[in-house]
Write a protein that holds these residues in place. Structure first.
Motif, PDB file in Angstrom:
ATOM      1  N   LEU A  39      30.201  33.066  37.330  1.00 46.44           N
ATOM      2  CA  LEU A  39      30.841  33.427  38.592  1.00 46.44           C
ATOM      3  C   LEU A  39      32.296  33.747  38.281  1.00 46.44           C
ATOM      4  O   LEU A  39      33.024  32.923  37.735  1.00 46.44           O
ATOM      5  N   HIS A  40      32.705  34.957  38.613  1.00 43.80           N
ATOM      6  CA  HIS A  40      34.073  35.403  38.339  1.00 43.80           C
ATOM      7  C   HIS A  40      34.743  35.735  39.662  1.00 43.80           C
ATOM      8  O   HIS A  40      34.303  36.620  40.387  1.00 43.80           O
ATOM      9  N   LEU A  41      35.793  34.995  39.990  1.00 39.94           N
ATOM     10  CA  LEU A  41      36.569  35.270  41.197  1.00 39.94           C
ATOM     11  C   LEU A  41      37.835  36.021  40.784  1.00 39.94           C
ATOM     12  O   LEU A  41      38.715  35.473  40.122  1.00 39.94           O
ATOM     13  N   VAL A  42      37.910  37.290  41.163  1.00 37.75           N
ATOM     14  CA  VAL A  42      39.014  38.160  40.781  1.00 37.75           C
ATOM     15  C   VAL A  42      40.028  38.190  41.919  1.00 37.75           C
ATOM     16  O   VAL A  42      39.689  38.558  43.051  1.00 37.75           O
ATOM     17  N   ASN A  43      41.254  37.818  41.628  1.00 43.68           N
ATOM     18  CA  ASN A  43      42.320  37.853  42.621  1.00 43.68           C
ATOM     19  C   ASN A  43      42.733  39.301  42.849  1.00 43.68           C
ATOM     20  O   ASN A  43      43.199  39.980  41.936  1.00 43.68           O
ATOM     21  N   THR A  44      42.564  39.791  44.067  1.00 48.64           N
ATOM     22  CA  THR A  44      42.820  41.205  44.357  1.00 48.64           C
ATOM     23  C   THR A  44      44.288  41.501  44.614  1.00 48.64           C
ATOM     24  O   THR A  44      44.723  42.641  44.455  1.00 48.64           O
ATOM     25  N   GLN A  45      45.063  40.496  44.996  1.00 48.76           N
ATOM     26  CA  GLN A  45      46.476  40.737  45.285  1.00 48.76           C
ATOM     27  C   GLN A  45      47.315  40.818  44.028  1.00 48.76           C
ATOM     28  O   GLN A  45      48.277  41.585  43.954  1.00 48.76           O
ATOM     29  N   TYR A  46      46.967  40.011  43.019  1.00 46.91           N
ATOM     30  CA  TYR A  46      47.789  39.924  41.815  1.00 46.91           C
ATOM     31  C   TYR A  46      46.923  40.082  40.572  1.00 46.91           C
ATOM     32  O   TYR A  46      46.671  39.125  39.835  1.00 46.91           O
ATOM     33  N   PRO A  47      46.439  41.309  40.331  1.00 47.95           N
ATOM     34  CA  PRO A  47      45.549  41.521  39.194  1.00 47.95           C
ATOM     35  C   PRO A  47      46.254  41.456  37.846  1.00 47.95           C
ATOM     36  O   PRO A  47      45.591  41.373  36.812  1.00 47.95           O
ATOM     37  N   ASP A  48      47.604  41.520  37.850  1.00 47.88           N
ATOM     38  CA  ASP A  48      48.322  41.542  36.585  1.00 47.88           C
ATOM     39  C   ASP A  48      48.277  40.200  35.872  1.00 47.88           C
ATOM     40  O   ASP A  48      48.478  40.137  34.661  1.00 47.88           O
ATOM     41  N   LEU A  49      48.026  39.114  36.608  1.00 49.75           N
ATOM     42  CA  LEU A  49      47.968  37.787  35.988  1.00 49.75           C
ATOM     43  C   LEU A  49      46.525  37.288  35.969  1.00 49.75           C
ATOM     44  O   LEU A  49      45.960  36.941  37.006  1.00 49.75           O
ATOM     45  N   MET A  50      45.927  37.263  34.775  1.00 51.37           N
ATOM     46  CA  MET A  50      44.553  36.780  34.665  1.00 51.37           C
ATOM     47  C   MET A  50      44.436  35.304  35.039  1.00 51.37           C
ATOM     48  O   MET A  50      43.352  34.829  35.379  1.00 51.37           O
ATOM     49  N   CYS A  51      45.568  34.586  34.981  1.00 50.48           N
ATOM     50  CA  CYS A  51      45.513  33.161  35.292  1.00 50.48           C
ATOM     51  C   CYS A  51      45.297  32.920  36.779  1.00 50.48           C
ATOM     52  O   CYS A  51      45.088  31.777  37.187  1.00 50.48           O
ATOM     53  N   CYS A  52      45.339  33.976  37.592  1.00 52.73           N
ATOM     54  CA  CYS A  52      45.040  33.817  39.015  1.00 52.73           C
ATOM     55  C   CYS A  52      43.558  34.027  39.301  1.00 52.73           C
ATOM     56  O   CYS A  52      43.145  34.020  40.460  1.00 52.73           O
ATOM     57  N   ASN A  53      42.758  34.221  38.258  1.00 51.55           N
ATOM     58  CA  ASN A  53      41.318  34.415  38.409  1.00 51.55           C
ATOM     59  C   ASN A  53      40.564  33.158  38.005  1.00 51.55           C
ATOM     60  O   ASN A  53      41.042  32.362  37.197  1.00 51.55           O
ATOM     61  N   PHE A  54      39.374  33.006  38.562  1.00 57.18           N
ATOM     62  CA  PHE A  54      38.452  31.974  38.113  1.00 57.18           C
ATOM     63  C   PHE A  54      37.342  32.635  37.301  1.00 57.18           C
ATOM     64  O   PHE A  54      36.768  33.638  37.733  1.00 57.18           O
ATOM     65  N   PHE A  55      37.015  32.083  36.154  1.00 51.68           N
ATOM     66  CA  PHE A  55      35.804  32.490  35.438  1.00 51.68           C
ATOM     67  C   PHE A  55      35.026  31.219  35.129  1.00 51.68           C
ATOM     68  O   PHE A  55      35.445  30.391  34.331  1.00 51.68           O
TER      69      PHE A  55
END
Length: 850
Positions: free
Chosen positions: A352-368
């Motif tokens: 399950l990958h939650l991609v942060n749409t507001q701040y895509p430049d920082l991968m640390c704002c995503n969940f994998f």
């Protein structure tokens, strides 16, 4: 499990009892409960309207096909229409007033030949039915290709519209809009001039199409030359529509079969084998974000690749995940789900990958997530659609769920995470989805106090303060979120285990219509920011640092013209402090002193002034008064968050009844609190953030209680501890005259900043009553004097009279002054230090001929 499903519609729960009554009223003799259960198994959802109403079909044992509607708001069911035959319904929609029903269904050739109602004979029939009450049936289409139907719903539902608009989407790759006017005839709603309905073509020759139910938008892709073009048509409440967006895509799509998104509820067709159509979706958020998600055909076995194009940022990212095992799941089972601020990419049983749409430049704002964390309440069926934001529908069971990020799961994940990327993503998600509330912030502060030394790539105190302020302040004004910092990080270079990512630049979309409102206006605003360097758009601590240094330099050199600006800065500091309500007499846990710390006052006021100026440059349409309020509120909340951190740490270490006293040694808990305050000071200094009034006094007081003398003085020399007037006064007043305490007082006196030293020296009743302190203090002053005038080294040191001349003169002058009655006696403990210093130095320099 991070994502939690809650049933929005369950046939057994929400429709069974109502259907039982309908069944018993219409069932032939001999029908029983088993027949009802058999009928419930045939219930399939065929549409979800913009207002949330769910339309479903049900086949009875007597060969009928009924169409019902479930309203999740009132939790009631309603019968819309019944066909007295077993039909394969493809698509169905009801208008906002529930007067018209559009139905598209398949009919076998044998049935059509015996039925004269539906002529000419065609594979697919599309009907428009008057259902208020049932009056007439009009055939809209009789073709061999499948047709989907969808009524338009007004975005503003303040009043009913006499006209309804119906979209017909054909697998022959065209879209038509029918304008239908309904008139009242007695108690019936009748179609006016039903034989001549106005019809208009919306789009044609597309290879992919998606209906945005909530926002009433139609996205579709058409090949144009060597590129594929994404188009968007926006429908409005007044029946008008506009082609508002055309975006050239950076990917080449293969036409393997028409893909309909949010228009295809046909469970049976999904079971058919054949070439898989495009797995592609467009998601929008209320903040103005627009993302295009595309799952690509696998290149290497055992891998899955998908791309997310952040159209609002002009960049795209392609993610590749190596699967641990291969099973019956294929790429077609990869799901894209819209969670507004996140795009959820879900491959059941794998990740399950939650991609942060507001701040895509920082991968640390995503969940994998993988393993147990990646499960979604057992959701594993391939027949899954997402008709609305944060909603999933299992076509095989007829159940619809609301998809939510669980607060408890987030907190547990925060405590269990070992990777900084997961911690960052969880912290932002807690503040964003759960909301920056006192409860959530308290839980985060508890975690910070336990894990402050385990984060290596970011400072959790800095990130909590900046992120919490951002999510608190964003609702204050339009576009404010684009001009405030949302993270303490400049960049993030860490890899996320299990996934590789490549970034590519794409063209920014250009809207064909300007001066838009709502979502499109926000998108235009984001695109305008992206065209310029965002580092200049967002308030930056580097700018504050530069101004801070300039102000210090001007203050030290007393440059002319600084008085007015300094007065403005201190005036804003007063506004911030008055807004910062920690001086309540009841419930105040941390013993902060309301002392005047010029440095912190200067930084507090400067931050408010700089933020005000920054916002006025970028938000010209917001009034000056409102911007001043926002700037003061921002800095006030910053101080409040800092105080809240201290308050929670105070509670954790049971310092509830702690009394500020410098005469006792600190406990083990006080030592822990002291070192935590050191981390707070480091975090604030790293981003040039002001601290609450009294912070340095309390911090130094704890240092006096908890540190050995050498370490204490070293901390002062290295800037870890900042001496304040309040702290020095308490130090000199409360400590006795033992040799150890005298060394402590002397060490702090000789390290006083010049401004504080001048203030303390001029106090006539200053509590420096020890001749030992006075002698040592003056001795050190003369050592500084010899360093300043090296000629003093030429004095013959063989003479004890000359070597101890300053001290001899000090005693002489003290005696003379005491006899003259200018100051109280030394034994009574009130010596005018400045007077002693001036007189002793003057006489000594005269004697030495300096």
């Amino acid at each position: 499990m991070l994502l939690h499903l809650s049933a929005r519609f369950d046939p057994q729960r929400d429709a069974a009892s109502w259907l039982a009554g309908q069944f018993l009223a219409a069932a032939p003799r001999g029908a029983d409960a088993d027949n009802l259960l058999e009928s419930l198994e045939t219930l399939h959802i065929v549409n979800v309207e913009r207002n949330g109403n769910i339309i479903y079909t049900l086949k009875g044992i007597w060969g009928h096909t009924s169409i019902g509607l479930y309203d999740p708001n009132s939790k009631t069911n309603e019968h819309l229409y019944t066909f007295e035959k077993d039909l394969h319904v493809i698509s169905c929609s009801v208008n906002n007033e529930k007067t018209l029903l559009a139905v598209s269904f398949l009919q076998s050739t044998e049935e059509a030949r015996t039925d004269l109602l539906f002529q000419p004979v065609s594979k697919c029939l599309t009907l428009l039915i008057e259902i208020c009450p049932v009056n007439d049936v009009k055939v809209l289409k009789a073709v061999d290709s499948r047709i989907r139907v969808q009524f338009l719903y007004p975005v503003a539902e303040a009043h009913a519209f006499p006209e309804s608009c119906l979209l017909l989407i054909s697998e022959d790759k065209y879209v038509e809009k029918f304008d239908i006017r309904v008139v009242k005839e007695g108690h019936a709603a009748v179609i006016e001039n039903s034989s001549h309905l106005l019809k208009e073509k919306i789009a044609d020759d597309f290879i992919w199409i998606q209906w945005d139910t909530l926002e009433q938008r139609l996205f579709y892709i058409v090949p144009k030359g060597s590129r594929d073009i994404l188009n968007c048509v926006q429908f409005y409440p007044d029946k008008s529509f506009t082609l508002i967006l055309e975006v050239p895509l950076e990917i080449s799509l293969t036409d393997t079969g028409l893909k309909l998104v949010n228009l295809d509820y046909d469970y049976y067709q999904r079971q058919e084998t054949g070439p898989q159509p495009l797995n592609l979706q467009v998601f929008t958020s209320e903040k103005g974000c627009m993302c295009l998600c595309h799952c690509m055909a696998p290149v290497n076995p055992g891998e899955v690749s998908y791309s997310v194009f952040f159209l609002h940022k002009g960049c795209g990212k392609t993610y590749t995940v190596a699967l641990e095992r291969m099973d019956s799941l294929q790429v077609k089972d990869l799901l894209f789900l819209n969670l507004d601020y996140y795009v959820a990419v879900f491959l059941p049983g794998h990740f399950l990958h939650l991609v942060n749409t507001q701040y895509p430049d920082l991968m640390c704002c995503n969940f994998f997530l993988t393993g147990e964390d990646a499960k979604i309440n057992g959701l594993h069926k391939s027949a899954i659609v997402s008709p609305l934001k944060s909603v999933v529908l299992d076509l095989s069971t007829g159940r619809m769920f609301t998809l939510e990020i669980s607060k408890q799961a987030l907190l547990q994940f925060l405590w269990n995470s070992k990777l900084d990327g997961d911690r960052m993503a969880t912290l932002h998600c807690l503040l964003l989805h759960v909301g920056s509330t006192t409860e959530s912030e308290t839980e985060i502060i508890k975690w910070i106090s336990e894990n402050i030394s385990t984060c290596f790539t970011f400072d959790p105190i800095q990130e909590f303060i900046i992120a919490s302020l951002y999510w608190r302040m964003c609702p204050e004004a339009v576009n404010l979120d684009k001009h405030l910092p949302y993270t303490s990080l400049v960049c993030w270079n860490e890899l996320i285990p299990g996934i590789t990512c490549t970034t590519h630049i794409i063209s920014l979309p250009v809207l064909k219509v300007q001066n838009c409102k709502g979502f499109w206006g926000k998108l235009i605003s984001i695109l305008e920011c992206v065209k310029y360097d965002e580092s200049h758009v967002r308030f930056n601590s580097k700018v504050l640092w530069r101004e801070w240094e300039k102000l210090h330099l001007k203050k030290r050199t007393e440059v002319k013209g600084i008085t007015t600006y300094m007065a403005t800065v201190f005036e804003y500091a007063k506004k911030v402090h008055s807004n910062f309500n920690t001086w309540r007499t009841e419930g105040r846990l941390v013993p902060l002193f309301k002392d005047e710390d010029d440095q912190q006052q200067l930084l507090t006021g400067l931050m408010a002034v700089q933020l005000k100026d920054h916002l006025m440059r970028h938000l010209p349409y917001v009034s000056k008064k409102r911007i001043e309020e926002i700037a003061v509120d921002y800095v006030s909340k910053l101080l409040d968050l800092t105080y809240r951190i201290m308050e929670n740490v105070w509670k954790k270490y049971n310092l509830d009844s702690w009394v500020f006293s410098l005469g006792q040694r600190g406990t083990s808990n006080e030592i822990l609190v002291f070192h935590f305050m050191c981390r707070m000071l480091h975090a604030a200094s790293g981003m040039c953030l002001p601290l609450p009034p009294g912070f340095h006094t309390l911090h130094t007081g704890l240092g006096v209680r908890c540190l050995p003398l050498y370490t204490l003085l070293l901390y002062i020399d290295q800037g870890v501890l900042h001496l304040t007037e309040t702290c020095i006064l308490k130090l000199l007043k409360e400590l006795d005259n033992t040799e150890k305490k005298e060394k402590l007082k002397l060490g702090t006196l000789t390290r006083l900043p010049e401004a504080i030293s001048n203030k303390i020296g001029q106090l006539p009743n200053h509590p420096v009553g020890s001749t030992t302190v006075v002698r040592n203090y003056v001795k050190l002053l003369f050592e500084k004097l010899r360093n300043k005038w090296p000629n003093m080294l030429l004095v013959d040191r063989s003479s004890a009279q000359i070597e101890f001349l300053p001290l001899n003169y000090l005693v002489t002058i003290l005696t003379e002054v005491d006899h003259q009655g200018q100051v109280a006696s030394v034994e009574r403990g009130t010596v005018n230090v400045r007077l002693v210093e001036e007189v002793a130095l003057k006489h000594t320099t005269m004697l030495l001929g300096l």
